[in-house]
Enzyme design. Sequence first.
Site, mmCIF file in Angstrom:
data_model
loop_
_atom_site.group_PDB
_atom_site.id
_atom_site.type_symbol
_atom_site.label_atom_id
_atom_site.label_comp_id
_atom_site.label_asym_id
_atom_site.label_seq_id
_atom_site.Cartn_x
_atom_site.Cartn_y
_atom_site.Cartn_z
ATOM 1 N N ARG A 134 0.824 -1.203 0.000
ATOM 2 C CA ARG A 134 0.000 0.000 0.000
ATOM 3 C C ARG A 134 0.865 1.262 0.000
ATOM 4 O O ARG A 134 0.509 2.272 -0.611
ATOM 5 C CB ARG A 134 -0.912 -0.024 1.236
ATOM 6 C CG ARG A 134 -2.003 1.021 1.265
ATOM 7 C CD ARG A 134 -2.983 0.859 0.114
ATOM 8 N NE ARG A 134 -4.044 1.836 0.185
ATOM 9 C CZ ARG A 134 -5.261 1.580 0.666
ATOM 10 N NH1 ARG A 134 -5.557 0.364 1.099
ATOM 11 N NH2 ARG A 134 -6.178 2.507 0.687
ATOM 12 N N ASN B 12 -12.064 16.603 0.937
ATOM 13 C CA ASN B 12 -12.975 15.496 0.710
ATOM 14 C C ASN B 12 -14.335 15.877 1.281
ATOM 15 O O ASN B 12 -14.439 16.782 2.116
ATOM 16 C CB ASN B 12 -12.445 14.226 1.381
ATOM 17 C CG ASN B 12 -13.107 12.960 0.875
ATOM 18 O OD1 ASN B 12 -13.952 12.999 -0.013
ATOM 19 N ND2 ASN B 12 -12.730 11.824 1.440
ATOM 20 N N THR B 13 -15.368 15.182 0.847
ATOM 21 C CA THR B 13 -16.707 15.411 1.375
ATOM 22 C C THR B 13 -17.131 14.222 2.224
ATOM 23 O O THR B 13 -16.658 13.093 2.038
ATOM 24 C CB THR B 13 -17.731 15.608 0.245
ATOM 25 O OG1 THR B 13 -17.742 14.457 -0.600
ATOM 26 C CG2 THR B 13 -17.404 16.848 -0.576
ATOM 27 N N HIS B 14 -18.051 14.495 3.149
ATOM 28 C CA HIS B 14 -18.625 13.441 3.985
ATOM 29 C C HIS B 14 -20.127 13.689 4.093
ATOM 30 O O HIS B 14 -20.548 14.830 4.338
ATOM 31 C CB HIS B 14 -17.983 13.452 5.373
ATOM 32 C CG HIS B 14 -18.581 12.448 6.303
ATOM 33 N ND1 HIS B 14 -18.586 11.093 6.030
ATOM 34 C CD2 HIS B 14 -19.228 12.587 7.492
ATOM 35 C CE1 HIS B 14 -19.184 10.454 7.008
ATOM 36 N NE2 HIS B 14 -19.584 11.332 7.901
ATOM 37 N N ASP C 235 -6.920 14.743 6.721
ATOM 38 C CA ASP C 235 -5.778 14.444 7.576
ATOM 39 C C ASP C 235 -5.644 12.929 7.694
ATOM 40 O O ASP C 235 -6.249 12.190 6.907
ATOM 41 C CB ASP C 235 -5.900 15.130 8.942
ATOM 42 C CG ASP C 235 -7.093 14.641 9.767
ATOM 43 O OD1 ASP C 235 -7.766 13.675 9.351
ATOM 44 O OD2 ASP C 235 -7.352 15.237 10.832
ATOM 45 N N ALA C 236 -4.885 12.442 8.656
ATOM 46 C CA ALA C 236 -4.607 11.019 8.747
ATOM 47 C C ALA C 236 -5.770 10.213 9.311
ATOM 48 O O ALA C 236 -5.744 8.980 9.258
ATOM 49 C CB ALA C 236 -3.358 10.781 9.600
ATOM 50 N N GLY C 237 -6.795 10.863 9.839
ATOM 51 C CA GLY C 237 -7.944 10.154 10.394
ATOM 52 C C GLY C 237 -9.009 9.883 9.343
ATOM 53 O O GLY C 237 -8.826 10.138 8.145
ATOM 54 N N ASP D 266 -12.464 11.066 8.189
ATOM 55 C CA ASP D 266 -13.444 12.152 8.257
ATOM 56 C C ASP D 266 -13.205 13.053 9.468
ATOM 57 O O ASP D 266 -14.152 13.562 10.076
ATOM 58 C CB ASP D 266 -14.878 11.593 8.297
ATOM 59 C CG ASP D 266 -15.178 10.669 7.134
ATOM 60 O OD1 ASP D 266 -14.635 10.903 6.035
ATOM 61 O OD2 ASP D 266 -15.936 9.695 7.312
#
Length: 208
Positions: free
Chosen positions: A70, A112-114, A146-148, A150
């Site tokens: 990955r 990004n969207t959520h 970020d790394a999380g 959402d």
Amino acid sequence: MTPRRPARLVVLVSGSGTNLQALLDACADPSYGARVVAVGADRDDIEGLARAERAGVPTFVRKVGQFTSRDHWDRAVTDTVAGFEPDLVVLAGFMKLVGAEFLTRFGGRVVNTHPALSPSFPGMRGPADALAYGVKVTGCTLFVVDAGVDTGPIVAQRAVPVEDDDTADTLHERIKVAERAMLVDTVGRMARAGWTVEGRRTRFGDEG
């Protein structure tokens, strides 16, 4: 950060590309302040790539299975995106989590969207979880990645009322409509005015 104009957008997709199409349509107006310079995907033969090709936008595909790890995939995607010198990277229905190298290279410039009002209902089941919880209002969020999952700083949100007869599908469809409008409006503002990220706060360059 204030990008040069028109801002260069790289959009990553995994499916039908309806958010991508909304951006392509907006970018057709010179006053929007941005243009899509490349569209990437993690899958072949999807409508999102076809939309880009019809618009004359360069495309690329990087499948996870083509790489030995990955991390190697993330490095390949990072290098490919970097080659298009983006001011902003938009994850528009992109179903893979980008990795540390990608975020290091493009930190503060990936959105990004959520389909929920963050921080509520993170993950893949935002509309269904909101419906199950019984909230009367949900919506959508545009955030800096970020790394999380959402968890990044919020750039914009739109509210969507929950109707008594909603199913997860009907609610999600109305959220998608709000999401497309939010994405187009906010990316255009970021392109024209610039933006900064300070901790959890995102500010536009046209704010006093």
